[in-house]
Design a protein around this motif. Structure first.
Motif, short mmCIF file in Angstrom:
data_model
loop_
_atom_site.label_atom_id
_atom_site.label_comp_id
_atom_site.label_asym_id
_atom_site.label_seq_id
_atom_site.Cartn_x
_atom_site.Cartn_y
_atom_site.Cartn_z
N ILE A 255 0.84 -1.21 0.00
CA ILE A 255 0.00 0.00 0.00
C ILE A 255 0.87 1.25 0.00
O ILE A 255 0.59 2.22 -0.71
CB ILE A 255 -0.94 -0.01 1.21
N GLY A 256 1.94 1.22 0.81
CA GLY A 256 2.83 2.38 0.87
C GLY A 256 3.51 2.66 -0.44
O GLY A 256 3.76 3.82 -0.79
N ARG A 257 3.84 1.62 -1.20
CA ARG A 257 4.48 1.81 -2.50
C ARG A 257 3.55 2.53 -3.47
O ARG A 257 4.02 3.22 -4.39
CB ARG A 257 4.90 0.46 -3.08
N GLU A 258 2.25 2.35 -3.30
CA GLU A 258 1.30 3.06 -4.16
C GLU A 258 1.23 4.54 -3.81
O GLU A 258 0.87 5.37 -4.65
CB GLU A 258 -0.09 2.42 -4.03
N LEU A 259 1.55 4.87 -2.57
CA LEU A 259 1.47 6.25 -2.11
C LEU A 259 2.79 7.00 -2.24
O LEU A 259 2.82 8.22 -2.33
CB LEU A 259 1.01 6.30 -0.64
N GLY A 260 3.88 6.27 -2.23
CA GLY A 260 5.20 6.90 -2.30
C GLY A 260 6.28 5.83 -2.31
O GLY A 260 6.02 4.66 -2.58
N HIS A 261 7.49 6.22 -1.97
CA HIS A 261 8.60 5.29 -1.98
C HIS A 261 9.39 5.41 -0.68
O HIS A 261 9.24 6.36 0.08
CB HIS A 261 9.53 5.57 -3.18
N GLY A 262 10.26 4.44 -0.44
CA GLY A 262 11.18 4.50 0.69
C GLY A 262 10.48 4.49 2.03
O GLY A 262 9.78 3.54 2.39
N VAL B 184 6.90 3.02 6.74
CA VAL B 184 5.97 3.48 7.78
C VAL B 184 4.61 2.80 7.62
O VAL B 184 3.99 2.39 8.61
CB VAL B 184 5.81 5.01 7.71
N ALA B 185 4.15 2.65 6.39
CA ALA B 185 2.87 1.98 6.16
C ALA B 185 2.93 0.52 6.61
O ALA B 185 1.97 0.00 7.20
CB ALA B 185 2.51 2.05 4.68
#
Length: 204
Positions: free
Chosen positions: A102-109, A114-115
Motif C-alpha cells: 500500500i505504501g508503494r502506491e502512495l510513495g517510496h522509501g 511506515v505503512a
C-alpha cells in the motif's frame, strides 16, 4: 476453568485460518496477481501455456495461506501457547508486506516502511483485542478468491486463456520491436578479422 478451556485460551483466536487467508490476499495474492494480470507480454515471451498460467495463479492465491495455516496449526498442536505466538508472528509478517504494498502506491522509501509498520500495529491490535476489526479480517478471507477471479476473467492476461492468432498476440505485446543490446568490454578488433585483415563474417 477446565484444562480444555485453558488450551483454547492459549491457542490462536477462533477463526484464525480465515484471518490468515485474508491477510495473504492483501500481502501476496492481490498485488502479485494484479501485477501479472497487467503484463500479459511476460507470459507470451516465456511461452507459458494456458494450463501453466492457471496453475501459477492458483499457486499464488492459495499456496501461501495454506502453508501459513499448516505451520500455525502444527505449532499449536504441539504447544498451544507457542501456537498463539506463531500465529501473531505470521500476522505481523503478512500485515507488514500488505502495508508495504500500500505504501508503494502512495510513495517510496520511508512511506512504504511506515505503512508496513503501521499495518503491523493495527493487525496485531485487531487479532489480540478482537471485536469488529477482527471480525472484518475474517471476512477478508474471500480476497484470494476475488483476486484469482479478476486475474482469470477480467485482467489483460485473461485473454491468453483463450486461443489467440498472431495478430492478437502482437496487439497484446505491442508494435514496438524487441531489441537486444550487447555491450562487450575491451573486445580485441583482431579477433573479428581474418588472415587478410578483413572482417571475418563467421566470427562477426
Amino acid at each position: 476453568m477446565t484444562a480444555a478451556a485453558d488450551v483454547e485460551r492459549a491457542g490462536p483466536a477462533a477463526g484464525w485460518p480465515f484471518v490468515l487467508l485474508g491477510l495473504t490476499g492483501f500481502a501476496l495474492a492481490q498485488p502479485l496477481l494484479s501485477l501479472a494480470g497487467a503484463n500479459p507480454a511476460l507470459f507470451i515471451f516465456a511461452r507459458t501455456g494456458r494450463a501453466e498460467i492457471v496453475l501459477l495463479a492458483l499457486g499464488i492465491a492459495f499456496v501461501p495461506p495454506l502453508l501459513a495455516i499448516a505451520v500455525v496449526a502444527a505449532v499449536t498442536r504441539a504447544h498451544p501457547r507457542a501456537g498463539r505466538w506463531a500465529y501473531l508472528a505470521v500476522v505481523a509478517v503478512l500485515a507488514f508486506l500488505a502495508g508495504v504494498w500500500i505504501g508503494r502506491e502512495l510513495g517510496h522509501g520511508w512511506v512504504a516502511l511506515v505503512a508496513g509498520v503501521g499495518a503491523v500495529g493495527l493487525a496485531l491490535a485487531a487479532v489480540i483485542r478482537g471485536g469488529v476489526v477482527a471480525a472484518w479480517l475474517r471476512y477478508t478471507a474471500v480476497l484470494p478468491f476475488l483476486a484469482l477471479a479478476l486475474f482469470l476473467f477480467a485482467s489483460e492476461s485473461s485473454a491468453l486463456l483463450r486461443p489467440l492468432d498472431s495478430a492478437e498476440r502482437a496487439e497484446i505485446v505491442g508494435e514496438t520491436p524487441s531489441l537486444v543490446y550487447f555491450l562487450l568490454d575491451e573486445l580485441p578488433t583482431r579477433s573479428l578479422l581474418d588472415a587478410d585483415g578483413n572482417i571475418d563474417a563467421a566470427r562477426f
